[in-house]
Scaffold this motif. Structure first.
Motif, PDB file in Angstrom:
ATOM      1  N   LYS A 128      83.214 -69.630  25.400  1.00 18.61           N
ATOM      2  CA  LYS A 128      82.077 -68.740  25.601  1.00 18.61           C
ATOM      3  C   LYS A 128      80.784 -69.507  25.363  1.00 18.61           C
ATOM      4  CE  LYS A 128      84.404 -64.455  24.179  1.00 18.61           C
ATOM      5  NZ  LYS A 128      84.364 -63.305  23.241  1.00 18.61           N
ATOM      6  N   GLY A 129      79.777 -69.137  26.102  1.00 10.97           N
ATOM      7  CA  GLY A 129      78.464 -69.758  25.926  1.00 10.97           C
ATOM      8  C   GLY A 129      77.363 -68.796  26.328  1.00 10.97           C
ATOM      9  N   ALA A 130      76.240 -68.903  25.631  1.00  9.53           N
ATOM     10  CA  ALA A 130      75.104 -68.019  25.932  1.00  9.53           C
ATOM     11  C   ALA A 130      73.813 -68.737  25.583  1.00  9.53           C
ATOM     12  CB  ALA A 130      75.224 -66.708  25.158  1.00  9.53           C
ATOM     13  N   ALA A 131      72.776 -68.468  26.364  1.00 10.64           N
ATOM     14  CA  ALA A 131      71.450 -69.040  26.116  1.00 10.64           C
ATOM     15  C   ALA A 131      70.398 -68.024  26.541  1.00 10.64           C
ATOM     16  CB  ALA A 131      71.267 -70.354  26.888  1.00 10.64           C
ATOM     17  N   ALA A 132      69.301 -67.981  25.789  1.00  9.21           N
ATOM     18  CA  ALA A 132      68.218 -67.044  26.096  1.00  9.21           C
ATOM     19  C   ALA A 132      66.885 -67.688  25.739  1.00  9.21           C
ATOM     20  CB  ALA A 132      68.403 -65.730  25.330  1.00  9.21           C
ATOM     21  N   ALA A 133      65.865 -67.401  26.539  1.00  3.33           N
ATOM     22  CA  ALA A 133      64.519 -67.924  26.299  1.00  3.33           C
ATOM     23  C   ALA A 133      63.506 -66.857  26.679  1.00  3.33           C
ATOM     24  CB  ALA A 133      64.272 -69.200  27.107  1.00  3.33           C
ATOM     25  N   ASN A 134      62.486 -66.717  25.866  1.00  3.32           N
ATOM     26  CA  ASN A 134      61.420 -65.740  26.112  1.00  3.32           C
ATOM     27  C   ASN A 134      60.094 -66.369  25.717  1.00  3.32           C
ATOM     28  OD1 ASN A 134      59.873 -63.534  26.573  1.00  3.32           O
ATOM     29  ND2 ASN A 134      60.833 -62.214  25.050  1.00  3.32           N
ATOM     30  N   ASN A 135      59.270 -66.695  26.701  1.00  2.58           N
ATOM     31  CA  ASN A 135      58.005 -67.383  26.464  1.00  2.58           C
ATOM     32  C   ASN A 135      56.844 -66.524  26.940  1.00  2.58           C
ATOM     33  OD1 ASN A 135      59.366 -69.768  25.568  1.00  2.58           O
ATOM     34  ND2 ASN A 135      59.791 -70.265  27.715  1.00  2.58           N
ATOM     35  N   VAL A 136      55.829 -66.398  26.102  1.00  5.89           N
ATOM     36  CA  VAL A 136      54.631 -65.622  26.430  1.00  5.89           C
ATOM     37  C   VAL A 136      53.411 -66.505  26.172  1.00  5.89           C
ATOM     38  CG1 VAL A 136      53.276 -63.570  25.922  1.00  5.89           C
ATOM     39  CG2 VAL A 136      55.776 -63.470  25.815  1.00  5.89           C
ATOM     40  N   PHE A 137      52.490 -66.569  27.149  1.00  5.90           N
ATOM     41  CA  PHE A 137      51.281 -67.372  27.020  1.00  5.90           C
ATOM     42  C   PHE A 137      50.133 -66.565  27.610  1.00  5.90           C
ATOM     43  CE2 PHE A 137      50.203 -72.028  26.474  1.00  5.90           C
ATOM     44  CZ  PHE A 137      48.857 -71.798  26.350  1.00  5.90           C
ATOM     45  N   ASN A 138      49.207 -66.141  26.769  1.00  9.84           N
ATOM     46  CA  ASN A 138      48.048 -65.370  27.208  1.00  9.84           C
ATOM     47  C   ASN A 138      46.770 -66.065  26.761  1.00  9.84           C
ATOM     48  OD1 ASN A 138      49.633 -63.247  28.302  1.00  9.84           O
ATOM     49  ND2 ASN A 138      49.889 -62.374  26.265  1.00  9.84           N
ATOM     50  N   GLY A 139      45.726 -65.940  27.555  1.00 10.08           N
ATOM     51  CA  GLY A 139      44.443 -66.530  27.215  1.00 10.08           C
ATOM     52  C   GLY A 139      43.668 -66.873  28.471  1.00 10.08           C
ATOM     53  N   THR A 140      42.575 -67.595  28.309  1.00 14.73           N
ATOM     54  CA  THR A 140      41.755 -68.038  29.435  1.00 14.73           C
ATOM     55  C   THR A 140      41.346 -69.485  29.226  1.00 14.73           C
ATOM     56  OG1 THR A 140      39.715 -67.256  28.368  1.00 14.73           O
ATOM     57  CG2 THR A 140      40.826 -65.739  29.883  1.00 14.73           C
ATOM     58  N   ILE A 141      41.184 -70.191  30.323  1.00 13.28           N
ATOM     59  CA  ILE A 141      40.691 -71.563  30.293  1.00 13.28           C
ATOM     60  C   ILE A 141      39.948 -71.822  31.591  1.00 13.28           C
ATOM     61  CG2 ILE A 141      42.902 -72.419  31.163  1.00 13.28           C
ATOM     62  CD1 ILE A 141      42.353 -75.035  29.717  1.00 13.28           C
ATOM     63  N   THR A 142      38.825 -72.466  31.512  1.00 12.85           N
ATOM     64  CA  THR A 142      38.025 -72.800  32.684  1.00 12.85           C
ATOM     65  C   THR A 142      38.300 -74.237  33.080  1.00 12.85           C
ATOM     66  OG1 THR A 142      36.293 -71.235  32.068  1.00 12.85           O
ATOM     67  CG2 THR A 142      35.709 -72.943  33.643  1.00 12.85           C
ATOM     68  N   VAL A 143      38.650 -74.431  34.338  1.00 13.52           N
ATOM     69  CA  VAL A 143      39.028 -75.748  34.838  1.00 13.52           C
ATOM     70  C   VAL A 143      38.042 -76.195  35.910  1.00 13.52           C
ATOM     71  CG1 VAL A 143      41.466 -75.444  34.293  1.00 13.52           C
ATOM     72  CG2 VAL A 143      40.597 -74.683  36.504  1.00 13.52           C
ATOM     73  N   THR A 144      38.163 -77.457  36.299  1.00 14.93           N
ATOM     74  CA  THR A 144      37.266 -78.058  37.281  1.00 14.93           C
ATOM     75  C   THR A 144      38.040 -78.426  38.530  1.00 14.93           C
ATOM     76  OG1 THR A 144      35.937 -78.991  35.493  1.00 14.93           O
ATOM     77  CG2 THR A 144      35.578 -79.890  37.679  1.00 14.93           C
ATOM     78  N   VAL A 145      37.429 -78.227  39.692  1.00 14.16           N
ATOM     79  CA  VAL A 145      38.037 -78.657  40.958  1.00 14.16           C
ATOM     80  C   VAL A 145      37.923 -80.173  41.029  1.00 14.16           C
ATOM     81  CG1 VAL A 145      37.939 -78.504  43.469  1.00 14.16           C
ATOM     82  CG2 VAL A 145      37.420 -76.496  42.079  1.00 14.16           C
ATOM     83  N   ILE A 146      39.085 -80.847  41.062  1.00 16.48           N
ATOM     84  CA  ILE A 146      39.069 -82.308  41.103  1.00 16.48           C
ATOM     85  C   ILE A 146      39.402 -82.852  42.488  1.00 16.48           C
ATOM     86  CG2 ILE A 146      39.637 -82.498  38.659  1.00 16.48           C
ATOM     87  CD1 ILE A 146      42.516 -83.108  39.442  1.00 16.48           C
ATOM     88  N   ASP A 147      39.874 -81.981  43.386  1.00 20.68           N
ATOM     89  CA  ASP A 147      40.162 -82.439  44.743  1.00 20.68           C
ATOM     90  C   ASP A 147      40.264 -81.225  45.662  1.00 20.68           C
ATOM     91  OD1 ASP A 147      40.635 -84.080  46.868  1.00 20.68           O
ATOM     92  OD2 ASP A 147      42.714 -84.560  46.341  1.00 20.68           O
ATOM     93  N   VAL A 148      39.907 -81.410  46.917  1.00 19.41           N
ATOM     94  CA  VAL A 148      40.020 -80.372  47.943  1.00 19.41           C
ATOM     95  C   VAL A 148      40.934 -80.901  49.029  1.00 19.41           C
ATOM     96  CG1 VAL A 148      38.800 -78.921  49.594  1.00 19.41           C
ATOM     97  CG2 VAL A 148      37.695 -79.513  47.428  1.00 19.41           C
TER      98      VAL A 148
END
Length: 225
Positions: A128-148
């Motif tokens: 028998k085998g079992a695995a579980a993952a629960n990830n939560v990430f909330n917030g804000t960050i301002t980034v820069t356009v480095i390429d178009v």
């Protein structure tokens, strides 16, 4: 002799300070660079009108959504990932074997008359085998356009550093944004970003205390058991 010992001490201090400088900022896996400057404007603008200049022209009713290198976009981090996995395997195997020796006449092995042989074999496996993952990430960050990109998509990257009493916390983000998903407030949800890379790392002695030493990692890597 004193000069040699002084030189050794200075060299050790320089080595320790260099190691400290290296460990100040943890390595990153986001797209590089994490910030760029916008392209410089021409120093001599062509005189092609009294007020209107084609070099600086921007429609009067055009919104200010990012579309050029050096523009900034605010990313709303709304990551929530849940994964579960389970496996169950059963295997059973049984085997029986029996043999007997009948009457033996006029043979030297007549003493084996009536001898019976019986063998049983049984194998059972249960896994028998079992695995579980629960990830939560909330917030804000301002980034820069480095390429178009040629199709208009924007490659963005950025970093936010928060200095705490005993160390620094780094939040990094990069990815590819479709300009159609950018709102009029110049924001976009992180779930709408392609090839998104999100990092949350720290530096300082508290973070170092949670890291295995290099010598211990060496022995763990070479130990066969």
């Amino acid at each position: 002799m004193k000069l040699a010992s002084h030189s050794i001490a200075v060299g050790l201090l320089a080595l320790l300070s260099g190691c400290a400088a290296i460990q100040t900022t943890p390595p990153s896996a986001v797209h590089q660079p994490m910030s760029v400057r916008p392209e410089a404007m021409a120093t001599a603008l062509p005189a092609n009108g009294a007020i209107y200049q084609t070099v600086q022209a921007r429609p009067l009713f055009e919104d200010r959504r990012a579309r050029r290198i050096g523009d900034t976009i605010t990313i709303n981090l709304v990551e929530r990932n849940t994964a579960e996995k389970s496996a169950n395997a059963n295997a059973t195997r049984n085997g029986n074997m029996s043999a007997g020796i009948g009457p033996i006449n006029r043979l030297p092995l007549s003493g084996l008359n009536g001898l019976e042989l019986e063998a049983d074999a049984e194998s059972d496996f249960n896994g028998k085998g079992a695995a579980a993952a629960n990830n939560v990430f909330n917030g804000t960050i301002t980034v820069t356009v480095i390429d178009v990109y040629p199709n208009g998509n924007l490659l963005v990257s950025g970093e936010k550093m928060v200095a705490i009493n005993q160390g620094n916390e780094f939040i990094r983000f990069s990815g590819v944004i479709n300009p159609n998903t950018v709102t009029t407030a110049n924001t976009v949800q992180s779930t709408q970003v392609a090839d998104a890379r999100i990092e949350y790392r720290g530096s300082g002695f508290i973070d170092e205390s949670n890291t295995m030493g290099w010598l211990q990692r060496f022995f763990v890597a070479i130990m066969p058991f």
